[in-house]
Design a protein around this motif. Structure first.
Motif, PDB file in Angstrom:
ATOM      1  N   MET A  31      35.263  16.551  18.333  1.00  0.00           N
ATOM      2  CA  MET A  31      34.386  16.001  17.316  1.00  0.00           C
ATOM      3  C   MET A  31      35.099  14.855  16.600  1.00  0.00           C
ATOM      4  SD  MET A  31      32.617  19.406  15.732  1.00  0.00           S
ATOM      5  CE  MET A  31      31.830  20.586  16.813  1.00  0.00           C
ATOM      6  N   MET A  32      34.340  13.824  16.272  1.00  0.00           N
ATOM      7  CA  MET A  32      34.938  12.633  15.711  1.00  0.00           C
ATOM      8  C   MET A  32      35.087  12.746  14.205  1.00  0.00           C
ATOM      9  SD  MET A  32      32.945   9.778  17.959  1.00  0.00           S
ATOM     10  CE  MET A  32      33.910   8.441  17.245  1.00  0.00           C
ATOM     11  N   GLN A  33      35.902  11.882  13.654  1.00  0.00           N
ATOM     12  CA  GLN A  33      36.192  11.916  12.239  1.00  0.00           C
ATOM     13  C   GLN A  33      35.576  10.731  11.529  1.00  0.00           C
ATOM     14  OE1 GLN A  33      40.364  12.361  11.556  1.00  0.00           O
ATOM     15  NE2 GLN A  33      40.458  14.356  12.518  1.00  0.00           N
ATOM     16  N   GLY A  34      35.307  10.916  10.225  1.00  0.00           N
ATOM     17  CA  GLY A  34      34.783   9.845   9.411  1.00  0.00           C
ATOM     18  C   GLY A  34      35.764   9.479   8.318  1.00  0.00           C
ATOM     19  N   THR A  35      35.245   9.138   7.135  1.00  0.00           N
ATOM     20  CA  THR A  35      36.057   8.709   6.014  1.00  0.00           C
ATOM     21  C   THR A  35      37.117   9.743   5.653  1.00  0.00           C
ATOM     22  OG1 THR A  35      34.147   7.518   5.164  1.00  0.00           O
ATOM     23  CG2 THR A  35      35.954   7.903   3.634  1.00  0.00           C
ATOM     24  N   GLY A  84      17.191  10.237  10.504  1.00  0.00           N
ATOM     25  CA  GLY A  84      17.846   9.852  11.745  1.00  0.00           C
ATOM     26  C   GLY A  84      18.428  11.045  12.464  1.00  0.00           C
ATOM     27  N   TYR A  85      18.940  10.804  13.656  1.00  0.00           N
ATOM     28  CA  TYR A  85      19.549  11.864  14.454  1.00  0.00           C
ATOM     29  C   TYR A  85      21.002  12.110  14.029  1.00  0.00           C
ATOM     30  CZ  TYR A  85      15.679  12.325  17.720  1.00  0.00           C
ATOM     31  OH  TYR A  85      14.460  12.593  18.271  1.00  0.00           O
ATOM     32  N   VAL A  86      21.382  13.383  14.090  1.00  0.00           N
ATOM     33  CA  VAL A  86      22.763  13.793  13.819  1.00  0.00           C
ATOM     34  C   VAL A  86      23.217  14.630  15.003  1.00  0.00           C
ATOM     35  CG1 VAL A  86      24.316  14.993  12.247  1.00  0.00           C
ATOM     36  CG2 VAL A  86      22.251  13.873  11.346  1.00  0.00           C
ATOM     37  N   SER A  87      24.441  14.421  15.460  1.00  0.00           N
ATOM     38  CA  SER A  87      24.971  15.207  16.566  1.00  0.00           C
ATOM     39  C   SER A  87      26.357  15.725  16.211  1.00  0.00           C
ATOM     40  CB  SER A  87      25.042  14.366  17.848  1.00  0.00           C
ATOM     41  OG  SER A  87      25.914  13.267  17.674  1.00  0.00           O
ATOM     42  N   THR A  88      26.860  16.617  17.036  1.00  0.00           N
ATOM     43  CA  THR A  88      28.160  17.225  16.750  1.00  0.00           C
ATOM     44  C   THR A  88      29.303  16.214  16.813  1.00  0.00           C
ATOM     45  OG1 THR A  88      28.301  17.870  19.090  1.00  0.00           O
ATOM     46  CG2 THR A  88      27.516  19.528  17.533  1.00  0.00           C
ATOM     47  N   ASN A  89      29.095  15.103  17.511  1.00  0.00           N
ATOM     48  CA  ASN A  89      30.153  14.085  17.541  1.00  0.00           C
ATOM     49  C   ASN A  89      29.871  12.930  16.592  1.00  0.00           C
ATOM     50  OD1 ASN A  89      28.113  12.828  18.901  1.00  0.00           O
ATOM     51  ND2 ASN A  89      29.340  12.213  20.677  1.00  0.00           N
ATOM     52  N   SER A  90      28.896  13.127  15.683  1.00  0.00           N
ATOM     53  CA  SER A  90      28.642  12.136  14.646  1.00  0.00           C
ATOM     54  C   SER A  90      29.797  12.103  13.649  1.00  0.00           C
ATOM     55  CB  SER A  90      27.347  12.458  13.880  1.00  0.00           C
ATOM     56  OG  SER A  90      26.210  12.319  14.688  1.00  0.00           O
ATOM     57  N   THR A  91      29.874  11.017  12.905  1.00  0.00           N
ATOM     58  CA  THR A  91      30.849  10.923  11.823  1.00  0.00           C
ATOM     59  C   THR A  91      30.135  10.993  10.480  1.00  0.00           C
ATOM     60  OG1 THR A  91      30.719   8.505  11.824  1.00  0.00           O
ATOM     61  CG2 THR A  91      32.449   9.522  13.165  1.00  0.00           C
ATOM     62  N   ILE A  92      30.885  11.362   9.458  1.00  0.00           N
ATOM     63  CA  ILE A  92      30.401  11.281   8.081  1.00  0.00           C
ATOM     64  C   ILE A  92      31.249  10.242   7.367  1.00  0.00           C
ATOM     65  CG2 ILE A  92      30.033  12.473   5.904  1.00  0.00           C
ATOM     66  CD1 ILE A  92      29.675  15.025   7.306  1.00  0.00           C
ATOM     67  N   ASN A  93      30.607   9.268   6.772  1.00  0.00           N
ATOM     68  CA  ASN A  93      31.326   8.227   6.050  1.00  0.00           C
ATOM     69  C   ASN A  93      30.743   8.039   4.661  1.00  0.00           C
ATOM     70  OD1 ASN A  93      33.267   6.958   8.094  1.00  0.00           O
ATOM     71  ND2 ASN A  93      31.340   7.002   9.226  1.00  0.00           N
TER      72      ASN A  93
END
Length: 226
Positions: free
Chosen positions: A1-5, A158-167
């Motif tokens: 899973m990707m990272q955001g802020t 919008g769409y959200v997925s498990t590899n989405s980021t939060i910023n």
């Protein structure tokens, strides 16, 4: 899973519809707490697709379209109660790292995948949590610590997925944290200054605003010199 802020990472993305849950000695209740992981899901102004609540009085609605819970608390509760917790143990849609209640402010705006969300209030945990996990007094400890998670409204769908980021898009200038609002809401019913500071945040959820305004009105009537 990707990272955001600041290392924010989505650890779990879950939705679920109300279903009958057995608890105690042959008791039953309707609840939407038992959410299941999904890979990708559309987030509307009202809720995630495939997600809903059973108790419309205390849950759901545009100001509470998304429930977020800090993943770091899982280890604390598992250690304190000596019991492993399942995915989305607190009925949250999104479990995240590095978004603890003391660092997340009411009114903060985040991009979550394609969607944009705004923090509106602390989550008010209910007895369903204790019944679901058979971990009494987990509910009381969550309220005592203020580690309740929090709710958000949806500004852009919008769409959200498990590899989405939060910023973090915008940090609210008044910096009234979820933890502070929980402290005043649950533990300082006569904190006039605290209530006034919270009410000054225009983005506060309507239900919490109504409750704090009633509380403030009663306090000012009781202590007119304040």
């Amino acid at each position: 899973m990707m990272q955001g802020t600041m290392g924010i990472e989505i650890k779990n993305l879950s939705v679920g519809l109300p279903e009958t849950m057995k608890y105690g000695e042959g008791k039953e209740m309707e609840t939407g707490i038992r959410k299941k992981p999904v890979e990708k899901v559309f987030l509307s102004k009202e809720r995630f697709d495939g997600d809903d609540v059973a108790d419309l009085k205390h849950h759901g609605g545009p100001d509470r379209a998304v429930c977020i819970y800090p993943y770091e608390h899982y280890a604390r509760w598992e250690k304190e109660f000596g019991k492993p917790l399942p995915t989305s143990a607190f009925g949250e849609n999104v479990s995240v790292t590095n978004m603890l209640e003391d660092k997340v402010y009411i009114g903060n705006i985040y991009r979550l995948g394609e969607a944009v969300i705004q923090v509106t209030q602390g989550r008010v945990p209910c007895s369903t949590i204790d019944r679901y996990h058979d971990m009494t007094p987990l509910l009381k400890v969550m309220v005592k610590t203020g580690f309740t998670g929090y709710m958000c409204r949806v500004l852009e769908e919008g769409y959200v997925s498990t590899n989405s980021t939060i910023n973090l898009i915008e940090q609210h200038p008044q910096k009234i944290s979820v933890l502070y609002t929980n402290k005043v809401y649950f533990h300082e019913p006569q904190n006039i200054e605290g209530i006034q500071r919270i009410l000054a945040v225009r983005e506060l959820a309507d239900e919490w605003r109504d409750k704090f305004e009633i509380r403030l009105h009663n306090l000012l009537a009781k202590f007119p010199s304040e």
